[in-house]
Write an enzyme that holds these catalytic residues in place. Structure first.
Site, short mmCIF file in Angstrom:
data_model
loop_
_atom_site.label_atom_id
_atom_site.label_comp_id
_atom_site.label_asym_id
_atom_site.label_seq_id
_atom_site.Cartn_x
_atom_site.Cartn_y
_atom_site.Cartn_z
N GLY A 45 0.77 -1.24 0.00
CA GLY A 45 0.00 0.00 0.00
C GLY A 45 0.80 1.29 0.00
O GLY A 45 0.34 2.31 -0.50
N ASP A 100 1.06 3.36 4.56
CA ASP A 100 0.00 4.03 3.84
C ASP A 100 -1.09 4.46 4.83
O ASP A 100 -1.57 5.59 4.80
CB ASP A 100 -0.60 3.13 2.74
CG ASP A 100 -0.94 1.74 3.25
OD1 ASP A 100 -0.61 1.39 4.41
OD2 ASP A 100 -1.54 0.96 2.48
N LYS A 131 -6.47 6.19 10.95
CA LYS A 131 -7.89 6.08 11.28
C LYS A 131 -8.13 6.28 12.76
O LYS A 131 -7.22 6.20 13.57
CB LYS A 131 -8.41 4.69 10.87
CG LYS A 131 -8.52 4.52 9.38
CD LYS A 131 -9.40 3.33 9.07
CE LYS A 131 -9.25 2.93 7.62
NZ LYS A 131 -10.01 1.71 7.32
N VAL A 153 -10.89 3.26 2.53
CA VAL A 153 -10.48 4.07 1.38
C VAL A 153 -9.67 3.27 0.35
O VAL A 153 -9.01 2.29 0.70
CB VAL A 153 -9.66 5.31 1.83
CG1 VAL A 153 -10.51 6.24 2.68
CG2 VAL A 153 -8.41 4.91 2.60
N ASP A 159 -5.68 -0.49 -2.02
CA ASP A 159 -6.51 -1.30 -2.90
C ASP A 159 -7.81 -1.74 -2.26
O ASP A 159 -7.97 -1.72 -1.04
CB ASP A 159 -5.75 -2.56 -3.30
CG ASP A 159 -5.67 -3.55 -2.14
OD1 ASP A 159 -5.22 -3.14 -1.04
OD2 ASP A 159 -6.07 -4.72 -2.31
N ARG A 165 -5.29 0.68 -6.85
CA ARG A 165 -4.05 1.29 -6.33
C ARG A 165 -3.55 2.42 -7.22
O ARG A 165 -2.84 3.31 -6.78
CB ARG A 165 -2.93 0.23 -6.23
CG ARG A 165 -3.18 -0.86 -5.23
CD ARG A 165 -1.91 -1.67 -5.02
NE ARG A 165 -2.16 -2.94 -4.35
CZ ARG A 165 -2.24 -3.10 -3.03
NH1 ARG A 165 -2.11 -2.07 -2.23
NH2 ARG A 165 -2.45 -4.28 -2.50
P1 5GP Z 1 -3.84 -2.33 10.54
O1 5GP Z 1 -2.91 -3.47 10.83
O2 5GP Z 1 -3.40 -1.01 11.12
O3 5GP Z 1 -5.26 -2.65 10.90
O4 5GP Z 1 -3.92 -2.17 8.99
C1 5GP Z 1 -2.82 -1.82 8.27
C2 5GP Z 1 -2.94 -2.21 6.82
O5 5GP Z 1 -4.27 -2.55 6.45
C3 5GP Z 1 -2.57 -1.04 5.96
O6 5GP Z 1 -1.19 -0.99 5.73
C4 5GP Z 1 -3.39 -1.28 4.72
O7 5GP Z 1 -2.69 -2.11 3.84
C5 5GP Z 1 -4.62 -1.99 5.22
N1 5GP Z 1 -5.75 -1.04 5.42
C6 5GP Z 1 -6.20 -0.50 6.57
N2 5GP Z 1 -7.23 0.33 6.37
C7 5GP Z 1 -7.43 0.35 5.03
C8 5GP Z 1 -8.36 1.07 4.16
O8 5GP Z 1 -9.20 1.88 4.57
N3 5GP Z 1 -8.23 0.81 2.84
C9 5GP Z 1 -7.32 -0.05 2.32
N4 5GP Z 1 -7.31 -0.20 1.01
N5 5GP Z 1 -6.44 -0.73 3.10
C10 5GP Z 1 -6.50 -0.53 4.43
#
Ligand code: 5GP
Length: 177
Positions: A45, A100, A131, A153, A159, A165
């Site tokens: 991402g 990202d 977030k 998003v 993606d 992407r």
């Molecule tokens: P976490 O481990 O903080 O829950 O999530 C991290 C990863 O989840 C990010 O690096 C991303 O790849 C994916 N991710 C989290 N939120 C989103 C979102 O709103 N959209 C997309 N496309 N990927 C997300």
């Protein structure tokens, strides 16, 4: 706009993103003036954010990509599927992890745990998007481009099921009826 089965609507423009990237880069430039940071962007991402951010960094620096993923569809699975990369020694290095988006923070926590034992002098995080969940959990992220609620998003490297992407703006998912 439709991606696979889901509707998305315009959310954050390329110009807003550009300004956020510039602000983050400015802060990093100021903080790392006499240092030579090693940027570690987390694929997939962050590839576009990392590309844009790095081109705004004016001091000497290195880059080494890693791959990590905890997502499947639109909900964080909490399981890191892969973590590959880093050939450089991290000993005594000033590391900047480039993400990202930080949502639950699980991916980041796992990264920090893995890097923590490798002798880095400092480890900070730069993310384009953060977030609300991450803010509420108090996850330490020094450089944040833009703050989100908990919308899903796509675009600018992010993606939905592998697609989107390449979009230059960010779109957010319409809640399902
Ligand atoms: P976490 O481990 O903080 O829950 O999530 C991290 C990863 O989840 C990010 O690096 C991303 O790849 C994916 N991710 C989290 N939120 C989103 C979102 O709103 N959209 C997309 N496309 N990927 C997300």
């Amino acid at each position: 706009m439709k991606i696979k089965d889901h509707d998305f609507k315009p959310f954050i423009t390329a110009e807003q993103i550009r300004q956020a990237v510039q602000t983050v880069a400015g802060r990093i430039n100021a903080d790392y003036k006499k240092k030579e940071p090693l940027f570690i962007p987390v694929l997939n991402g962050s590839f576009i954010f990392a590309g844009d951010l790095l081109r705004q960094i004016n001091g000497s620096c290195q880059v080494s990509f890693v791959k990590a993923s905890s997502y499947n569809g639109m909900a964080s699975s909490g399981q890191l599927k892969t973590l590959i990369g880093i050939e450089e020694s991290l000993f005594n290095r000033d590391i900047i992890i480039v993400e990202d988006i930080v949502d639950t923070g699980l991916t980041l926590q796992r990264m920090l745990d893995e890097l923590g034992s490798l002798g880095a002098r400092s480890v900070e995080v730069a993310t384009l998007l953060r977030k609300r969940t991450a803010r509420e959990k108090g996850i330490q992220v020094k450089y944040v481009g833009l703050e989100l609620e908990d919308e899903f998003v796509v675009g600018y490297g992010l993606d939905y099921e592998g697609l989107g992407r390449n979009l230059t703006d960010l779109y957010k998912a319409h809640p399902r009826a």
